[in-house]
Design a protein around this motif. Structure first.
Motif, PDB file in Angstrom:
ATOM      1  N   GLY A  72     -24.403   6.303  -1.470  1.00  0.00           N
ATOM      2  CA  GLY A  72     -23.549   6.431  -2.752  1.00  0.00           C
ATOM      3  C   GLY A  72     -22.393   7.938  -2.349  1.00  0.00           C
ATOM      4  O   GLY A  72     -22.753   8.564  -3.237  1.00  0.00           O
ATOM      5  N   ILE A  73     -22.670   8.177  -0.839  1.00  0.00           N
ATOM      6  CA  ILE A  73     -21.363   9.157  -0.897  1.00  0.00           C
ATOM      7  C   ILE A  73     -20.343   8.887  -0.516  1.00  0.00           C
ATOM      8  O   ILE A  73     -20.635   8.362   0.773  1.00  0.00           O
ATOM      9  CB  ILE A  73     -22.395  10.381   0.496  1.00  0.00           C
ATOM     10  N   GLY A  74     -19.114   9.366  -0.791  1.00  0.00           N
ATOM     11  CA  GLY A  74     -18.050   9.194  -0.928  1.00  0.00           C
ATOM     12  C   GLY A  74     -17.324  10.278   0.079  1.00  0.00           C
ATOM     13  O   GLY A  74     -17.832  11.675   0.538  1.00  0.00           O
ATOM     14  N   GLY A  75     -16.020   9.689   0.910  1.00  0.00           N
ATOM     15  CA  GLY A  75     -15.670  11.576   2.178  1.00  0.00           C
ATOM     16  C   GLY A  75     -15.890  10.771   3.310  1.00  0.00           C
ATOM     17  O   GLY A  75     -15.554  11.165   4.371  1.00  0.00           O
ATOM     18  N   PHE A  76     -16.777   9.676   3.384  1.00  0.00           N
ATOM     19  CA  PHE A  76     -17.247   9.227   5.132  1.00  0.00           C
ATOM     20  C   PHE A  76     -16.056   7.691   5.624  1.00  0.00           C
ATOM     21  O   PHE A  76     -16.760   6.949   6.562  1.00  0.00           O
ATOM     22  CB  PHE A  76     -18.345   9.577   5.248  1.00  0.00           C
ATOM     23  N   HIS A  77     -16.028   7.363   4.738  1.00  0.00           N
ATOM     24  CA  HIS A  77     -14.717   5.852   5.300  1.00  0.00           C
ATOM     25  C   HIS A  77     -14.311   5.812   6.266  1.00  0.00           C
ATOM     26  O   HIS A  77     -14.433   4.835   6.720  1.00  0.00           O
ATOM     27  CB  HIS A  77     -14.241   5.408   4.019  1.00  0.00           C
ATOM     28  N   PHE A  78     -13.454   6.996   6.553  1.00  0.00           N
ATOM     29  CA  PHE A  78     -12.552   7.780   7.936  1.00  0.00           C
ATOM     30  C   PHE A  78     -12.872   7.271   8.783  1.00  0.00           C
ATOM     31  O   PHE A  78     -11.969   7.247  10.140  1.00  0.00           O
ATOM     32  CB  PHE A  78     -11.595   8.612   8.117  1.00  0.00           C
ATOM     33  N   TYR A  79     -14.652   7.189   9.336  1.00  0.00           N
ATOM     34  CA  TYR A  79     -15.785   7.295  10.142  1.00  0.00           C
ATOM     35  C   TYR A  79     -15.511   6.297  10.483  1.00  0.00           C
ATOM     36  O   TYR A  79     -15.859   5.741  11.264  1.00  0.00           O
ATOM     37  CB  TYR A  79     -17.070   7.997   9.950  1.00  0.00           C
ATOM     38  N   HIS A  80     -15.215   5.212   9.851  1.00  0.00           N
ATOM     39  CA  HIS A  80     -15.755   3.293  10.159  1.00  0.00           C
ATOM     40  C   HIS A  80     -14.843   2.848  10.846  1.00  0.00           C
ATOM     41  O   HIS A  80     -14.854   1.925  11.467  1.00  0.00           O
ATOM     42  CB  HIS A  80     -15.909   2.704   8.389  1.00  0.00           C
ATOM     43  N   GLY A  81     -13.723   3.383  10.691  1.00  0.00           N
ATOM     44  CA  GLY A  81     -12.807   3.202  12.022  1.00  0.00           C
ATOM     45  C   GLY A  81     -12.809   3.849  13.270  1.00  0.00           C
ATOM     46  O   GLY A  81     -11.171   3.365  14.314  1.00  0.00           O
ATOM     47  N   ILE A  82     -13.462   5.340  13.279  1.00  0.00           N
ATOM     48  CA  ILE A  82     -13.341   6.453  14.743  1.00  0.00           C
ATOM     49  C   ILE A  82     -14.818   5.036  15.530  1.00  0.00           C
ATOM     50  O   ILE A  82     -15.705   5.372  15.442  1.00  0.00           O
ATOM     51  CB  ILE A  82     -13.754   7.089  14.460  1.00  0.00           C
ATOM     52  N   PRO A  83     -13.911   4.758  16.701  1.00  0.00           N
ATOM     53  CA  PRO A  83     -15.195   4.303  17.889  1.00  0.00           C
ATOM     54  C   PRO A  83     -15.251   5.220  18.774  1.00  0.00           C
ATOM     55  O   PRO A  83     -15.470   5.191  20.435  1.00  0.00           O
ATOM     56  CB  PRO A  83     -14.181   3.047  19.382  1.00  0.00           C
ATOM     57  N   GLY A  84     -16.237   6.359  17.834  1.00  0.00           N
ATOM     58  CA  GLY A  84     -16.690   7.368  18.988  1.00  0.00           C
ATOM     59  C   GLY A  84     -17.808   7.398  18.520  1.00  0.00           C
ATOM     60  O   GLY A  84     -18.492   6.520  17.500  1.00  0.00           O
ATOM     61  N   ALA A  85     -18.988   8.656  18.474  1.00  0.00           N
ATOM     62  CA  ALA A  85     -19.637   8.868  17.959  1.00  0.00           C
ATOM     63  C   ALA A  85     -19.580  10.639  18.381  1.00  0.00           C
ATOM     64  O   ALA A  85     -18.743  10.923  17.413  1.00  0.00           O
ATOM     65  CB  ALA A  85     -21.511   8.557  19.164  1.00  0.00           C
ATOM     66  N   ILE A  86     -20.805  10.832  16.942  1.00  0.00           N
ATOM     67  CA  ILE A  86     -20.777  12.115  15.923  1.00  0.00           C
ATOM     68  C   ILE A  86     -20.394  13.494  17.103  1.00  0.00           C
ATOM     69  O   ILE A  86     -19.493  14.784  16.838  1.00  0.00           O
ATOM     70  CB  ILE A  86     -22.005  12.486  15.145  1.00  0.00           C
ATOM     71  N   GLY A  87     -21.115  14.073  18.323  1.00  0.00           N
ATOM     72  CA  GLY A  87     -20.796  14.954  19.050  1.00  0.00           C
ATOM     73  C   GLY A  87     -19.747  14.655  19.151  1.00  0.00           C
ATOM     74  O   GLY A  87     -18.698  15.749  19.542  1.00  0.00           O
ATOM     75  N   GLY A  88     -18.814  13.916  20.114  1.00  0.00           N
ATOM     76  CA  GLY A  88     -17.184  13.696  20.000  1.00  0.00           C
ATOM     77  C   GLY A  88     -16.511  14.173  18.705  1.00  0.00           C
ATOM     78  O   GLY A  88     -15.605  15.221  19.299  1.00  0.00           O
ATOM     79  N   ALA A  89     -16.770  13.209  17.564  1.00  0.00           N
ATOM     80  CA  ALA A  89     -16.298  13.994  16.467  1.00  0.00           C
ATOM     81  C   ALA A  89     -16.389  15.733  16.139  1.00  0.00           C
ATOM     82  O   ALA A  89     -14.936  16.095  16.114  1.00  0.00           O
ATOM     83  CB  ALA A  89     -16.750  12.960  15.772  1.00  0.00           C
ATOM     84  N   LEU A  90     -17.141  15.694  16.494  1.00  0.00           N
ATOM     85  CA  LEU A  90     -17.731  17.506  16.247  1.00  0.00           C
ATOM     86  C   LEU A  90     -16.495  18.471  17.031  1.00  0.00           C
ATOM     87  O   LEU A  90     -16.381  19.340  16.699  1.00  0.00           O
ATOM     88  CB  LEU A  90     -19.156  17.590  16.529  1.00  0.00           C
TER      89      LEU A  90
END
Length: 325
Positions: free
Chosen positions: A123-141
């Motif tokens: 129930g934490i908002g603000g992360f829905h955009f990650y649902h459409g990014i085909p990568g991992a957190i290391g690259g996102a950072l």
């Protein structure tokens, strides 16, 4: 003797005691979503952060080191990668957990999509955009990944990273030096995990936002092709796909590489492409866009490794794009 085995032999017993997996002459085309690329001399998949630190402490400075993620936004050149490639394992670096009503801790190997799902469950908002990014957190950072009006920099609280000597660093959001699709932290830092903050939101609202992201991707992006996602960063005041389209490059092909007819900022391997085909196509598109609009598109896809002799591609700088020799 292969280059990879020679590298391992040169290190002797220094690798003894490491708990991760070491693979000489690793086939990088099996890792990247483009399904192209030459061999890495050696691939190390550390068991956890301590194992990675131990590896970094014993690796000589003169041995090249390259870090890769899940291979979604990556083009490995046909000549392969010298030295060691580090790829964080899902088991050791893929964990995701809610640590408060608004915060999530995620390992650098966790897929962005999994972080979005964990946030929805908590129930934490603000992360829905990650649902459409085909990568991992290391690259996102590293690249300040974003979509649907939200960027990673808006959620990061702190990041754990190891430097080339295996020393731990804990970085604040400000330390990351974020800008559009960029962070200014030293290139030798290897991110291992991060804490993110969102806000309390109804799960049905989050689910609806995630579904909207998914529907958009399936409608306008070639997600079932061998692709690396967005090829170029959006130039200021425009969109890459619009400039590519105006330059007549929608569907343009070189060898087995093509700018997608569905979304022309997506480069795809139609089945027989080499890394040379893909990179040459990208540079050809940059040249045509520059000729048409004066805009010099910047790569979003990360290109690493060595060219195969006779198949070099120089970055477009207003000069003709190299051709196969």
């Amino acid at each position: 003797m292969s280059r990879g085995q020679a590298l391992l032999d040169s290190l002797g017993d220094r690798l003894v005691g490491l708990r991760g997996r070491i693979t000489p002459d690793a086939e990088m085309d099996k890792i990247t979503w483009f399904r192209v690329g030459g061999l890495a001399d050696a691939l190390f998949q550390p068991a956890d952060e301590d194992d990675l630190a131990a590896f970094l402490k014993i690796l000589p400075e003169e041995v090249p080191l390259t870090v890769v993620g899940i291979g979604s936004n990556l083009l490995v050149r046909d000549g392969g990668i010298p030295g060691f490639v580090v790829r964080l394992s899902a088991k050791g670096f893929g964990g995701v957990e809610a640590i408060s009503e608004t915060r999530i801790r995620a390992g650098a190997a966790a897929p962005d999509k999994r972080v979005a799902a964990a946030a929805w469950e908590a129930g934490i908002g603000g992360f829905h955009f990650y649902h459409g990014i085909p990568g991992a957190i290391g690259g996102a950072l590293r690249m300040n990944a974003g979509a649907n009006g939200t960027e990673t920099c808006e959620r990061v609280v702190e990041v754990r990273a190891l430097d080339r000597k295996g020393r731990l660093h804990v970085l604040s959001n400000a330390d990351m030096g974020y800008s559009y699709r960029h962070s200014s932290v030293p290139a030798d830092l290897i991110f291992t995990s991060a804490v993110f903050e969102g806000y309390v939101e109804d799960r049905d609202v989050i689910r609806a936002a995630m579904d909207e992201v998914q529907n958009h991707r399936e409608t306008v992006q070639p997600i079932r092709e061998k692709t690396g996602g967005s090829t170029f960063k959006n130039p200021e005041g425009s969109s890459s796909w619009k400039e590519i389209d105006k330059a007549g490059c929608r569907g343009l092909m070189i060898g087995g590489a093509q700018m997608s007819p569905m979304h022309c900022n997506f480069m795809i391997n139609t089945g027989s492409a080499t890394a040379y085909d893909l990179e040459c196509l990208g540079e050809t598109v940059r040249a045509k866009v520059f000729e048409n609009s004066g805009i010099c598109l910047q790569w979003e896809i990360r290109r690493i490794g060595q060219f195969r002799p006779g198949f070099e591609v120089e970055e477009f700088c207003g000069a003709p794009v190299p051709v196969k020799t």
